[in-house]
Design a protein around this motif. Structure first.
Motif, PDB file in Angstrom:
ATOM      1  N   VAL A 295       0.698  -1.134   0.018  1.00  0.00           N
ATOM      2  CA  VAL A 295      -0.047   0.362  -0.012  1.00  0.00           C
ATOM      3  C   VAL A 295       0.802   1.107  -0.021  1.00  0.00           C
ATOM      4  N   ALA A 296       1.754   1.352   0.902  1.00  0.00           N
ATOM      5  CA  ALA A 296       2.576   2.676   0.543  1.00  0.00           C
ATOM      6  C   ALA A 296       3.940   2.946  -0.026  1.00  0.00           C
ATOM      7  N   ALA A 297       4.200   1.629  -1.191  1.00  0.00           N
ATOM      8  CA  ALA A 297       4.371   1.816  -2.717  1.00  0.00           C
ATOM      9  C   ALA A 297       3.462   2.524  -3.742  1.00  0.00           C
ATOM     10  N   GLU A 298       2.219   1.590  -3.411  1.00  0.00           N
ATOM     11  CA  GLU A 298       1.335   1.955  -4.317  1.00  0.00           C
ATOM     12  C   GLU A 298       0.682   3.787  -4.161  1.00  0.00           C
ATOM     13  N   ILE A 299       1.096   4.273  -2.914  1.00  0.00           N
ATOM     14  CA  ILE A 299       0.955   5.491  -2.838  1.00  0.00           C
ATOM     15  C   ILE A 299       1.269   6.296  -3.556  1.00  0.00           C
ATOM     16  N   ASP A 300       2.813   6.001  -3.820  1.00  0.00           N
ATOM     17  CA  ASP A 300       3.765   6.773  -3.734  1.00  0.00           C
ATOM     18  C   ASP A 300       3.877   6.784  -5.752  1.00  0.00           C
ATOM     19  N   LYS A 301       3.128   5.149  -5.909  1.00  0.00           N
ATOM     20  CA  LYS A 301       2.322   5.366  -7.326  1.00  0.00           C
ATOM     21  C   LYS A 301       1.798   5.961  -7.336  1.00  0.00           C
ATOM     22  N   TRP A 302      -0.072   6.221  -7.475  1.00  0.00           N
ATOM     23  CA  TRP A 302      -1.114   6.591  -8.026  1.00  0.00           C
ATOM     24  C   TRP A 302      -0.479   8.199  -7.528  1.00  0.00           C
ATOM     25  N   THR A 303      -0.611   8.516  -6.570  1.00  0.00           N
ATOM     26  CA  THR A 303       0.217  10.159  -6.616  1.00  0.00           C
ATOM     27  C   THR A 303       0.820  10.879  -7.648  1.00  0.00           C
ATOM     28  N   ALA A 304       2.224   9.784  -8.167  1.00  0.00           N
ATOM     29  CA  ALA A 304       2.520  10.766  -9.658  1.00  0.00           C
ATOM     30  C   ALA A 304       1.528  10.780 -10.737  1.00  0.00           C
ATOM     31  N   VAL A 305       0.387   9.434 -10.639  1.00  0.00           N
ATOM     32  CA  VAL A 305      -0.342   9.265 -11.760  1.00  0.00           C
ATOM     33  C   VAL A 305      -1.110  10.594 -11.644  1.00  0.00           C
ATOM     34  N   ILE A 306      -1.741  10.964 -10.213  1.00  0.00           N
ATOM     35  CA  ILE A 306      -2.856  11.961  -9.736  1.00  0.00           C
ATOM     36  C   ILE A 306      -2.348  13.592 -10.639  1.00  0.00           C
ATOM     37  N   LYS A 307      -1.494  13.521  -9.998  1.00  0.00           N
ATOM     38  CA  LYS A 307      -0.795  14.502 -10.241  1.00  0.00           C
ATOM     39  C   LYS A 307      -0.661  14.465 -11.549  1.00  0.00           C
ATOM     40  N   ALA A 308       0.158  13.722 -12.191  1.00  0.00           N
ATOM     41  CA  ALA A 308      -0.050  14.105 -14.054  1.00  0.00           C
ATOM     42  C   ALA A 308      -1.096  14.437 -14.416  1.00  0.00           C
ATOM     43  N   ALA A 309      -1.993  13.736 -13.898  1.00  0.00           N
ATOM     44  CA  ALA A 309      -3.258  13.920 -14.522  1.00  0.00           C
ATOM     45  C   ALA A 309      -4.110  15.250 -13.678  1.00  0.00           C
ATOM     46  N   GLY A 310      -3.320  15.557 -12.954  1.00  0.00           N
ATOM     47  CA  GLY A 310      -3.472  17.078 -12.254  1.00  0.00           C
ATOM     48  C   GLY A 310      -5.303  17.501 -12.233  1.00  0.00           C
ATOM     49  N   THR A 311      -5.083  16.526 -11.110  1.00  0.00           N
ATOM     50  CA  THR A 311      -7.101  16.631 -10.817  1.00  0.00           C
ATOM     51  C   THR A 311      -6.974  16.158  -8.930  1.00  0.00           C
ATOM     52  N   TYR A 312      -6.767  17.526  -8.248  1.00  0.00           N
ATOM     53  CA  TYR A 312      -7.405  17.946  -6.705  1.00  0.00           C
ATOM     54  C   TYR A 312      -8.422  17.300  -5.938  1.00  0.00           C
ATOM     55  N   ALA A 313      -8.782  17.342  -5.481  1.00  0.00           N
ATOM     56  CA  ALA A 313     -10.229  17.977  -5.003  1.00  0.00           C
ATOM     57  C   ALA A 313      -9.725  18.030  -3.270  1.00  0.00           C
ATOM     58  N   ASP A 314     -10.578  19.069  -2.555  1.00  0.00           N
ATOM     59  CA  ASP A 314     -10.159  19.365  -0.998  1.00  0.00           C
ATOM     60  C   ASP A 314     -11.369  18.512  -0.272  1.00  0.00           C
TER      61      ASP A 314
END
Ligand code: MLT
Length: 314
Positions: A295-314
Motif C-alpha cells: 500500500v505504501a508503494a502504491e501511494i507513491d505510484k498513484w500520487t504520481a499518476v494523479i499529479k500528472a493527470a492534474g486533479t485535486y479535491a479538497d
C-alpha cells in the motif's frame, strides 16, 4: 494464576459480530468482494461475519469509520486501491494512510472494463474514440467519488485520450451502472466484478479491459485491452485488502489473518471471484507486513499518476 481485572476476552466471542465495513453502496464491486469474503471467513474465524455499507467521498467516509473504531477485531474495513489514491486527492482526510490502519492481508486483484450506455452507436474502441472526439464537452463519465477505482481509471483515461469529460459521482458503481444502463451517463470504467453480468446481459456496451493482457474468462476474453487499442501503457488493476483500526492487538490481528488465508483457499470463494474476472491473492501480499509495504508503494505510484493527470479535491 487468575488474570486480574477484566479477563482477556477470548476473540472472537460468540455473542459479538465481526462487521466488515464496505465504503461504497451495496451491490457494487467492493460490496461483492466483501460479501463473498464474509461468507468464506465465518468458519475459519469462528464468528458471525456481516457486511455494513458506509458510502461516500470515494471510500474515505467508510475508511474514517474504521480508523476511529475500537481496535478490538470487531470492526474491519474492506477497501481497494482507494487507500492509495485518497492521500493525493484529499487534503483533509480524517486519518492517515498507511499509518492509521492495521494491515490484515490482501484479498484479490480485479480488472476493469471500459463500458458505455447501451444506446452508444460505436461498436468497437476505434469507433468509440471517434465518438469521443466528436462529442468533446458533452461526455458524462460516471464514478464512485474522488479516489474511487472508477474515478482513478476515468482520470487516467481522460489523460490518455486528452479529452476532458464531465465526472458524475455516485456512492458506488452500483448506482452508477444503473444510470449508465438508463442512458443518464455515457461512459463508466468499472470492475469486472460489477460489469461482467451486465455485459453478458447486453445491458451495457463493453469496449476494452484495463489490464496489460487480455482476460481469460470466457465472457471477456474477446475484449481488447486499452493498451492494444492505442493507449499503450494503460494499466490499472484494482486490488482489495482487509484492514482494522491501528492498535488492534497482535493476537487478534493474527487470528484474522490466519482466517483470511483459509478463506482465500476456499474453493467456493475462488470460484465465485474467478467467475467475475477477479484473481484471488496467492502471493506474499496476504502477509500483513507485505500488505502494508504494498500500500505504501502504491501511494507513491498513484500520487504520481494523479499529479500528472492534474486533479485535486479538497
Ligand atoms: C470504485 O469505483 O471504487 C468501486 O467500484 C465502487 C464500488 O465498489 O461501488
Amino acid at each position: 494464576a487468575a488474570t486480574f481485572g477484566a479477563a482477556a476476552q477470548e476473540y472472537p466471542s460468540k455473542d459479538k459480530t465481526v462487521t466488515i465495513v464496505v465504503p461504497f453502496a451495496a451491490g457494487g464491486p467492493t460490496d461483492r468482494v466483501a460479501r463473498d469474503l464474509a461468507e468464506a471467513l465465518r468458519k475459519p474465524l469462528g464468528a458471525n461475519v456481516v457486511v455494513d455499507n458506509t458510502a461516500g467521498a470515494g471510500s474515505s467516509i467508510g475508511a474514517a469509520r474504521v480508523a476511529r473504531a475500537a481496535p478490538d477485531g470487531y470492526t474491519l474495513l474492506l477497501n481497494h486501491i482507494g487507500m492509495s489514491t485518497m492521500p493525493a486527492l484529499y487534503r483533509k482526510l480524517a486519518f492517515s494512510v498507511p499509518n492509521d490502519f492495521e494491515y490484515l492481508g490482501m484479498v484479490n486483484d480485479v480488472p476493469m472494463t471500459l463500458i458505455a450506455r447501451p444506446t452508444m452507436a460505436a461498436n468497437n474502441y476505434k469507433e468509440l474514440s471517434a465518438w469521443l472526439a466528436q462529442n468533446k464537452g458533452k461526455i458524462n463519465l460516471g464514478n464512485a467519488g474522488l479516489g474511487s477505482a472508477s474515478h482513478l481509471c476515468g482520470l487516467m483515461f481522460q489523460s490518455a485520450v486528452q479529452i476532458d469529460m464531465t465526472p458524475v459521482p455516485y456512492k458506488g458503481t452500483a448506482p452508477a451502472i444503473t444510470d449508465l444502463i438508463g442512458g443518464q451517463i455515457d461512459l463508466l470504467c468499472d470492475q469486472t466484478t460489477n460489469t461482467s453480468g451486465q455485459i453478458e446481459a447486453k445491458k451495457v456496451k463493453a469496449y476494452a479491459v484495463t489490464t496489460q493482457k487480455r482476460l481469460t474468462t470466457p465472457l471477456l476474453k474477446d475484449l481488447p485491452t486499452l493498451a492494444e487499442s492505442g493507449l499503450k501503457n494503460f494499466e490499472v488493476t484494482i486490488w482489495h485488502g482487509l484492514y482494522g483500526p491501528k492498535g488492534t492487538p497482535p493476537d487478534i490481528a493474527k487470528k484474522i489473518n490466519d482466517a483470511l488465508k483459509v478463506a482465500l483457499k476456499d474453493p467456493d470463494f475462488i470460484k465465485k471471484q474467478e467467475g467475475l474476472g477477479a484473481v484471488v491473492v496467492t502471493d506474499k501480499r496476504v502477509e500483513p507486513a507485505e500488505h502494508k509495504k504494498f500500500v505504501a508503494a502504491e501511494i507513491d505510484k498513484w500520487t504520481a499518476v494523479i499529479k500528472a493527470a492534474g486533479t485535486y479535491a479538497d
